[in-house]
Motif scaffolding. Structure first.
Motif, PDB file in Angstrom:
ATOM      1  N   ALA A  50       0.815  -1.071  -0.009  1.00  0.00           N
ATOM      2  CA  ALA A  50       0.038   0.013   0.140  1.00  0.00           C
ATOM      3  C   ALA A  50       0.860   1.119   0.062  1.00  0.00           C
ATOM      4  CB  ALA A  50      -0.933  -0.115   1.208  1.00  0.00           C
ATOM      5  N   VAL A  51       2.004   1.296   0.867  1.00  0.00           N
ATOM      6  CA  VAL A  51       2.807   2.556   0.909  1.00  0.00           C
ATOM      7  C   VAL A  51       3.498   2.699  -0.659  1.00  0.00           C
ATOM      8  CG1 VAL A  51       5.086   3.290   1.795  1.00  0.00           C
ATOM      9  CG2 VAL A  51       3.267   2.451   3.224  1.00  0.00           C
ATOM     10  N   ALA A  52       3.960   1.451  -1.089  1.00  0.00           N
ATOM     11  CA  ALA A  52       4.584   1.533  -2.583  1.00  0.00           C
ATOM     12  C   ALA A  52       3.595   2.268  -3.676  1.00  0.00           C
ATOM     13  CB  ALA A  52       4.963   0.308  -2.936  1.00  0.00           C
ATOM     14  N   VAL A  53       2.383   1.926  -3.620  1.00  0.00           N
ATOM     15  CA  VAL A  53       1.187   2.368  -4.661  1.00  0.00           C
ATOM     16  C   VAL A  53       0.857   3.829  -4.052  1.00  0.00           C
ATOM     17  CG1 VAL A  53      -1.079   2.102  -5.243  1.00  0.00           C
ATOM     18  CG2 VAL A  53       0.397  -0.025  -5.202  1.00  0.00           C
ATOM     19  N   ALA A  54       0.608   4.077  -2.832  1.00  0.00           N
ATOM     20  CA  ALA A  54       0.294   5.586  -2.119  1.00  0.00           C
ATOM     21  C   ALA A  54       1.477   6.184  -2.789  1.00  0.00           C
ATOM     22  CB  ALA A  54      -0.001   5.222  -0.906  1.00  0.00           C
ATOM     23  N   ARG A  55       2.538   5.900  -2.625  1.00  0.00           N
ATOM     24  CA  ARG A  55       3.685   6.795  -3.033  1.00  0.00           C
ATOM     25  C   ARG A  55       3.659   7.385  -4.574  1.00  0.00           C
ATOM     26  NH1 ARG A  55       8.132   4.171  -0.782  1.00  0.00           N
ATOM     27  NH2 ARG A  55       7.757   5.286   1.126  1.00  0.00           N
ATOM     28  N   GLU A  56       3.256   6.425  -5.301  1.00  0.00           N
ATOM     29  CA  GLU A  56       3.025   6.604  -6.822  1.00  0.00           C
ATOM     30  C   GLU A  56       2.034   7.669  -7.001  1.00  0.00           C
ATOM     31  OE1 GLU A  56       5.146   6.104  -9.379  1.00  0.00           O
ATOM     32  OE2 GLU A  56       6.532   4.533  -8.438  1.00  0.00           O
ATOM     33  N   LEU A  57       0.878   7.295  -6.142  1.00  0.00           N
ATOM     34  CA  LEU A  57      -0.488   7.840  -6.632  1.00  0.00           C
ATOM     35  C   LEU A  57      -0.306   9.356  -5.831  1.00  0.00           C
ATOM     36  CD1 LEU A  57      -2.929   5.242  -5.253  1.00  0.00           C
ATOM     37  CD2 LEU A  57      -2.726   6.095  -7.517  1.00  0.00           C
ATOM     38  N   PRO A  91      -8.871   5.632 -21.007  1.00  0.00           N
ATOM     39  CA  PRO A  91      -8.321   4.492 -20.937  1.00  0.00           C
ATOM     40  C   PRO A  91      -6.903   4.452 -20.908  1.00  0.00           C
ATOM     41  CG  PRO A  91     -10.205   4.427 -22.278  1.00  0.00           C
ATOM     42  CD  PRO A  91     -10.064   5.809 -21.932  1.00  0.00           C
ATOM     43  N   GLN A  92      -6.318   5.343 -21.684  1.00  0.00           N
ATOM     44  CA  GLN A  92      -4.853   5.348 -22.113  1.00  0.00           C
ATOM     45  C   GLN A  92      -4.256   5.736 -20.432  1.00  0.00           C
ATOM     46  OE1 GLN A  92      -4.499   8.336 -24.936  1.00  0.00           O
ATOM     47  NE2 GLN A  92      -4.057   6.644 -26.566  1.00  0.00           N
ATOM     48  N   MET A  93      -5.000   6.899 -19.948  1.00  0.00           N
ATOM     49  CA  MET A  93      -4.401   7.283 -18.336  1.00  0.00           C
ATOM     50  C   MET A  93      -4.610   5.994 -17.563  1.00  0.00           C
ATOM     51  SD  MET A  93      -6.034   9.906 -15.866  1.00  0.00           S
ATOM     52  CE  MET A  93      -7.336   8.931 -15.257  1.00  0.00           C
ATOM     53  N   MET A  94      -5.701   5.575 -17.327  1.00  0.00           N
ATOM     54  CA  MET A  94      -5.871   4.405 -16.418  1.00  0.00           C
ATOM     55  C   MET A  94      -5.030   3.254 -16.758  1.00  0.00           C
ATOM     56  SD  MET A  94      -7.699   5.168 -13.896  1.00  0.00           S
ATOM     57  CE  MET A  94      -8.201   3.849 -13.267  1.00  0.00           C
ATOM     58  N   GLY A  95      -4.674   2.820 -17.814  1.00  0.00           N
ATOM     59  CA  GLY A  95      -3.729   1.870 -18.328  1.00  0.00           C
ATOM     60  C   GLY A  95      -2.254   2.123 -17.636  1.00  0.00           C
ATOM     61  N   ARG A  96      -1.984   3.416 -18.043  1.00  0.00           N
ATOM     62  CA  ARG A  96      -0.702   3.786 -17.729  1.00  0.00           C
ATOM     63  C   ARG A  96      -0.508   3.785 -16.078  1.00  0.00           C
ATOM     64  NH1 ARG A  96       0.909   8.124 -16.019  1.00  0.00           N
ATOM     65  NH2 ARG A  96      -0.811   9.299 -17.012  1.00  0.00           N
ATOM     66  N   VAL A  97      -1.615   4.325 -15.430  1.00  0.00           N
ATOM     67  CA  VAL A  97      -1.591   4.593 -13.985  1.00  0.00           C
ATOM     68  C   VAL A  97      -1.317   3.102 -13.365  1.00  0.00           C
ATOM     69  CG1 VAL A  97      -3.088   4.892 -11.938  1.00  0.00           C
ATOM     70  CG2 VAL A  97      -2.549   6.664 -13.977  1.00  0.00           C
ATOM     71  N   LYS A  98      -2.380   2.144 -14.023  1.00  0.00           N
ATOM     72  CA  LYS A  98      -2.230   0.639 -13.439  1.00  0.00           C
ATOM     73  C   LYS A  98      -0.950   0.018 -13.489  1.00  0.00           C
ATOM     74  CE  LYS A  98      -7.387  -0.417 -13.862  1.00  0.00           C
ATOM     75  NZ  LYS A  98      -8.165  -1.396 -14.636  1.00  0.00           N
ATOM     76  N   ALA A  99      -0.360   0.382 -14.766  1.00  0.00           N
ATOM     77  CA  ALA A  99       1.206  -0.390 -15.096  1.00  0.00           C
ATOM     78  C   ALA A  99       2.036   0.160 -13.900  1.00  0.00           C
ATOM     79  CB  ALA A  99       1.417  -0.012 -16.372  1.00  0.00           C
ATOM     80  N   VAL A 100       1.995   1.511 -13.906  1.00  0.00           N
ATOM     81  CA  VAL A 100       3.184   2.119 -13.118  1.00  0.00           C
ATOM     82  C   VAL A 100       2.820   1.614 -11.529  1.00  0.00           C
ATOM     83  CG1 VAL A 100       3.954   4.194 -12.093  1.00  0.00           C
ATOM     84  CG2 VAL A 100       3.628   3.872 -14.374  1.00  0.00           C
ATOM     85  N   THR A 101       1.623   1.631 -11.109  1.00  0.00           N
ATOM     86  CA  THR A 101       1.346   1.250  -9.610  1.00  0.00           C
ATOM     87  C   THR A 101       1.697  -0.307  -9.530  1.00  0.00           C
ATOM     88  OG1 THR A 101      -0.996   1.093 -10.112  1.00  0.00           O
ATOM     89  CG2 THR A 101      -0.076   3.164  -9.134  1.00  0.00           C
ATOM     90  N   ALA A 102       1.334  -0.987 -10.543  1.00  0.00           N
ATOM     91  CA  ALA A 102       1.474  -2.319 -10.674  1.00  0.00           C
ATOM     92  C   ALA A 102       2.988  -2.658 -10.344  1.00  0.00           C
ATOM     93  CB  ALA A 102       0.637  -3.224 -11.457  1.00  0.00           C
ATOM     94  N   ARG A 103       3.689  -2.129 -10.959  1.00  0.00           N
ATOM     95  CA  ARG A 103       5.123  -2.273 -11.076  1.00  0.00           C
ATOM     96  C   ARG A 103       5.764  -2.127  -9.611  1.00  0.00           C
ATOM     97  NH1 ARG A 103       5.952  -0.577 -15.810  1.00  0.00           N
ATOM     98  NH2 ARG A 103       6.047   1.598 -15.536  1.00  0.00           N
ATOM     99  N   SER A 104       5.321  -0.938  -9.222  1.00  0.00           N
ATOM    100  CA  SER A 104       5.839  -0.708  -7.782  1.00  0.00           C
ATOM    101  C   SER A 104       5.327  -1.614  -6.668  1.00  0.00           C
ATOM    102  CB  SER A 104       5.388   1.010  -7.344  1.00  0.00           C
ATOM    103  OG  SER A 104       6.031   1.749  -8.165  1.00  0.00           O
ATOM    104  N   ALA A 105       4.208  -1.909  -6.874  1.00  0.00           N
ATOM    105  CA  ALA A 105       3.632  -3.034  -5.660  1.00  0.00           C
ATOM    106  C   ALA A 105       4.008  -4.396  -6.054  1.00  0.00           C
ATOM    107  CB  ALA A 105       1.926  -3.028  -5.880  1.00  0.00           C
ATOM    108  N   LEU A 106       4.191  -4.700  -7.140  1.00  0.00           N
ATOM    109  CA  LEU A 106       4.852  -6.241  -7.478  1.00  0.00           C
ATOM    110  C   LEU A 106       6.105  -6.307  -7.290  1.00  0.00           C
ATOM    111  CD1 LEU A 106       2.400  -7.211 -10.162  1.00  0.00           C
ATOM    112  CD2 LEU A 106       1.990  -7.724  -7.833  1.00  0.00           C
ATOM    113  N   ALA A 107       7.141  -5.235  -7.234  1.00  0.00           N
ATOM    114  CA  ALA A 107       8.448  -5.464  -6.899  1.00  0.00           C
ATOM    115  C   ALA A 107       8.562  -5.520  -5.445  1.00  0.00           C
ATOM    116  CB  ALA A 107       9.019  -3.876  -7.357  1.00  0.00           C
ATOM    117  N   VAL A 108       7.425  -5.025  -4.531  1.00  0.00           N
ATOM    118  CA  VAL A 108       7.653  -5.182  -3.115  1.00  0.00           C
ATOM    119  C   VAL A 108       7.479  -6.470  -2.729  1.00  0.00           C
ATOM    120  CG1 VAL A 108       6.499  -4.483  -0.917  1.00  0.00           C
ATOM    121  CG2 VAL A 108       7.020  -2.666  -2.555  1.00  0.00           C
TER     122      VAL A 108
END
Length: 167
Positions: A50-57, A91-108
């Motif tokens: 959650a911290v990783a994703v919140a930091r990105e958001l 849809p482009q914005m949400m796709g990018r936001v999901k990709a960036v936050t997923a990358r951060s979360a899944l790295a954790v």
């Protein structure tokens, strides 16, 4: 094998098609957006994730030309109130936001599992009054879910407005 026939995807079910029907991307339009995690898995009940994703958001870099009014990260979903900029469609914005936050979360958690469900819900707001109602809805979400007694007690949210006293 049938040539020329597209294979069905999980996003072809009637529920996801209904989410896309009538969707418009209007620059300058405010949207209340909701997206859930894949299989409604409570990824964000894990504090480091959650911290990783919140930091990105919380970064303007993530949102580019879009203006974020408020967001809340719940254990298994995200609400965002955003005014769409000129650079991308919704849809482009949400796709990018999901990709960036997923990358951060899944790295954790060092996982390759899908973080976000493919679809998202959007609701275009028609007035400044609706904007204020949407912000109150977003920041009160953890209270309605029974996770905290007051919005300020939930650590994973941000708003350009403070909650009203007693919320």
């Amino acid at each position: 094998m049938i040539v020329g026939m597209a294979q069905a995807t999980p996003f072809d079910d009637p529920g996801h098609a209904a989410l896309r029907r009538g969707r418009r991307s209007i620059p300058g339009q405010a949207y209340l957006l909701t997206t859930a995690t894949a299989s409604r898995r409570a990824w964000f009940a894990n504090w480091p994730v959650a911290v990783a994703v919140a930091r990105e958001l919380g970064t303007s870099r993530l949102w580019r030309s879009h203006h974020v009014h408020a967001w809340v990260l719940m254990p298994d979903h995200l609400h965002v109130l955003v005014t769409l900029g000129n650079a991308e469609t919704l849809p482009q914005m949400m796709g990018r936001v999901k990709a960036v936050t997923a990358r951060s979360a899944l790295a954790v958690v060092r996982s390759a599992a899908p973080l976000w469900a493919g679809a998202f819900h959007d609701h275009a707001l028609r007035s400044d009054e609706q904007l204020a109602v949407a912000v109150r809805y977003i920041i009160a979400n953890p209270v309605r879910a029974g996770l905290v007694a007051s919005p300020g007690s939930w650590p994973f949210w941000d708003s350009e407005w403070l909650p009203e006293p007693g919320m």
